[in-house]
Design an enzyme around this catalytic site. Structure first.
Site, PDB file in Angstrom:
ATOM      1  N   ASP A 103      88.953  19.075 160.187  1.00 29.68           N
ATOM      2  CA  ASP A 103      87.798  18.677 160.690  1.00 29.68           C
ATOM      3  C   ASP A 103      88.054  17.625 161.814  1.00 29.68           C
ATOM      4  OD1 ASP A 103      85.077  17.831 160.791  1.00 29.68           O
ATOM      5  OD2 ASP A 103      85.113  18.158 158.406  1.00 29.68           O
ATOM      6  N   ASP A 204      83.015  18.189 164.218  1.00 25.19           N
ATOM      7  CA  ASP A 204      81.885  17.619 163.973  1.00 25.19           C
ATOM      8  C   ASP A 204      80.695  17.192 165.110  1.00 25.19           C
ATOM      9  OD1 ASP A 204      81.003  15.667 161.548  1.00 25.19           O
ATOM     10  OD2 ASP A 204      81.064  14.211 162.985  1.00 25.19           O
ATOM     11  N   GLU A 267      79.900  22.249 164.380  1.00 24.44           N
ATOM     12  CA  GLU A 267      78.750  21.924 163.686  1.00 24.44           C
ATOM     13  C   GLU A 267      77.780  21.810 164.657  1.00 24.44           C
ATOM     14  OE1 GLU A 267      76.804  18.264 160.951  1.00 24.44           O
ATOM     15  OE2 GLU A 267      78.220  17.683 162.461  1.00 24.44           O
ATOM     16  N   HIS A 328      78.401  19.614 152.533  1.00 20.77           N
ATOM     17  CA  HIS A 328      78.415  18.278 152.021  1.00 20.77           C
ATOM     18  C   HIS A 328      77.326  17.202 152.340  1.00 20.77           C
ATOM     19  CE1 HIS A 328      80.187  18.299 156.065  1.00 20.77           C
ATOM     20  NE2 HIS A 328      80.316  16.785 156.109  1.00 20.77           N
ATOM     21  N   ASP A 329      76.680  17.689 153.402  1.00 26.87           N
ATOM     22  CA  ASP A 329      75.541  16.871 153.754  1.00 26.87           C
ATOM     23  C   ASP A 329      74.126  17.648 153.262  1.00 26.87           C
ATOM     24  OD1 ASP A 329      76.991  15.296 155.390  1.00 26.87           O
ATOM     25  OD2 ASP A 329      76.803  16.684 157.131  1.00 26.87           O
TER      26      ASP A 329
HETATM   27  C1  NOJ Z   1      78.481  15.376 160.385  1.00 32.12           C
HETATM   28  C2  NOJ Z   1      79.180  15.284 159.021  1.00 32.12           C
HETATM   29  O1  NOJ Z   1      78.913  16.488 158.366  1.00 32.12           O
HETATM   30  C3  NOJ Z   1      78.470  14.116 158.251  1.00 32.12           C
HETATM   31  O2  NOJ Z   1      78.848  13.942 157.021  1.00 32.12           O
HETATM   32  C4  NOJ Z   1      78.637  12.728 159.025  1.00 32.12           C
HETATM   33  O3  NOJ Z   1      78.149  11.705 158.426  1.00 32.12           O
HETATM   34  C5  NOJ Z   1      78.299  12.768 160.361  1.00 32.12           C
HETATM   35  N1  NOJ Z   1      78.581  14.188 161.208  1.00 32.12           N
HETATM   36  C6  NOJ Z   1      78.897  11.885 161.442  1.00 32.12           C
HETATM   37  O4  NOJ Z   1      80.221  12.095 161.555  1.00 32.12           O
END
Ligand code: NOJ
Length: 465
Positions: A103, A204, A267, A328-329
């Site tokens: 990541d 990210d 992402e 995870h989000d």
């Molecule tokens: C996306 C990540 O998946 C998330 O977990 C994170 O809080 C934000 N980007 C900031 O890096």
């Protein structure tokens, strides 16, 4: 196999397993999963039949946002292991035919990164230009109306007499991609990891890097647009800027200077297929971009099929789509899509395993793991903790249930895991492994089928919805 006869790359038809390192397997009984824990369980991943793992952040970090606030881009977080452990993991995975993706967080650093410490030391500091600083308005107010992802002002006052920008937390200052030295730093970071044998990166906030050079105000919120809340469409000037594409054209060249098999997976937090396709460029930017509208749709055949068709139509020729239901989000699809109903979970696994392109499973998807209700007092996600009505991201980050032993095979007996385990009776890997009708057995059979029969073709998608 790395390349098919028709020249397609390994990710066409592949399954990538997102592994939240802190929650997968704790090898040293400190309550946190770690790299040695992954090494111990690589045979499981190979048995399951995944092609690659994407490790959630592994770099040193003060963990205000669990590794998404990086303080050293070429190290390993001491709680997770060492560089030697990561080398061994890459090697051992490779011996089993699996690749490792890291990541990478290029939109912002931690405020504890030495670049920021220097930048904050004064207006003339060498690294000042690495970050986005701005003077107050004449009335002392913030430079503009930009908001961070929590909906609060994105500018933090600093006693050096300027504000700095943070699209995420104040402890995550945004990098200034108008500064050529930032490009050079990241080129070196990519090279450092490619040299060590990583197969690529999950990038990210891939659509966020550049910010408007004039720092123009964002348009007002459109509360009538349902996409507004989810996709932050108001982020016109502090995200989604066209200059970002140039970064990926450069990075693609770096990746391909090692091998055409090195992968950039973004992402890409964008609301539609056209905007997603833009990050594939003319097949010269990211090779893969996450499809968030798909993950956020319900398990509704017509809706999912429409998104699949639009995506396939929008990508450049040969562009490979990406499908996932959990991360995870967002939370886990067995809860969000399926409400915990095992028949629906099996159906969703079938959908994910049979779509053309790349499928990404989040750890636990294979056993139909559902979100866990983490009591507020035990939550660890500082980023959303004090958000009113904010999503509880911890619910999808709880430890993997491996078996019914004390510690669930995640950690040792009597050790308190960093996030609570699901209350028993929860179905574990051990419960499901030998049951032919379990989600795990189905998933494994589907992945085997995908390797041999399915998933390689992009052209022959048939809409059966
Ligand atoms: C996306 C990540 O998946 C998330 O977990 C994170 O809080 C934000 N980007 C900031 O890096």
């Amino acid at each position: 196999m790395t390349e098919n006869a028709d020249g397609r790359r390994w990710w066409h038809g592949a399954v990538i397993y997102q592994l939240y390192v802190r929650s997968w397997r704790d090898s040293n009984d400190d309550g946190y999963g770690d790299l040695r824990g992954i090494i111990e369980r690589l045979d499981y991943l190979s048995w399951l039949g995944v092609d690659a793992v994407w490790l959630s952040p592994t770099m040193p970090s003060p963990d205000e946002d669990w590794g998404y606030d990086v303080s050293d881009y070429t190290g390993v977080h001491p709680e997770l292991g060492t560089l030697a452990d990561l080398d061994e993991l890459i090697d051992q995975a490779g011996q089993r035919g699996m690749r490792v993706l890291l990541d990478l967080v290029p939109n912002h650093t931690s405020s504890a990164h030495p670049w920021f410490a220097d930048a904050a030391s004064g207006r003339e500091a060498e690294h000042r230009r690495y970050y986005v600083w701005a003077d107050p308005r004449p009335d002392g107010g913030r430079p503009n109306n930009w908001l961070d992802f929590t909906g609060r002002p994105a500018w933090q006052w600093h006693d050096s007499g300027q504000y700095y920008l943070h699209n995420f937390l104040p402890g995550q200052p945004d990098l200034n991609w108008w500064e050529p030295a930032v490009h050079q730093e990241f080129a070196r970071i990519l090279e450092f990891w490619f040299e060590r044998g990583v197969a690529g990166f999950r990038i990210d906030v891939a659509n966020g890097l550049y910010k408007d050079a004039e720092l123009r105000d964002n348009p007002p919120l459109d509360s009538d647009n349902p996409l507004e809340g989810v996709f932050g469409l108001r982020f016109v000037y502090n995200s989604n800027r066209p200059e970002t594409h140039g970064v990926y054209r450069d990075w693609r060249k770096i990746a391909e200077s090692y091998s055409p098999e090195r992968l950039l997976l973004g992402e890409t937090w964008v609301p539609d297929a056209q905007r997603l396709a833009a990050y594939y460029g003319d097949n010269d930017e990211l090779q893969l971009g996450f499809n968030f509208p798909f993950a956020l749709a319900d398990l509704d055949p017509a809706r999912l099929a429409a998104i699949v068709e639009q995506t396939l139509a929008a990508l450049p020729p040969g562009g490979c789509p990406v499908w996932m239901g959990s991360n995870h989000d967002l939370g886990r699809f067995p809860s969000r899509w399926c409400g915990g109903d095992e028949r629906k979970i099996r159906l969703a696994l079938l959908v994910l395993a049979t779509l053309p392109g790349t499928s990404v499973l989040y750890y636990g998807d294979e056993i139909g793991m559902t979100d866990v209700d983490v009591p507020a007092a035990l939550r660890r996600d500082h980023a959303t903790l004090d958000l009113e009505g904010g999503a509880d991201r911890d619910r999808a980050r709880t430890p993997m249930p491996w078996d019914g032993s004390p510690g669930s095979g995640f950690t040792g007996p009597g050790v308190t895991p960093w996030l609570p385990m699901a209350d028993p009776p929860v179905s574990s890997v051990a419960d499901q492994r030998d049951k032919p009708e379990s989600p795990l057995s189905l998933c494994r059979r589907l992945l085997a089928l995908r390797r041999t029969e399915l998933g390689r073709g992009l052209a022959d998608f048939e809409n059966l919805a």
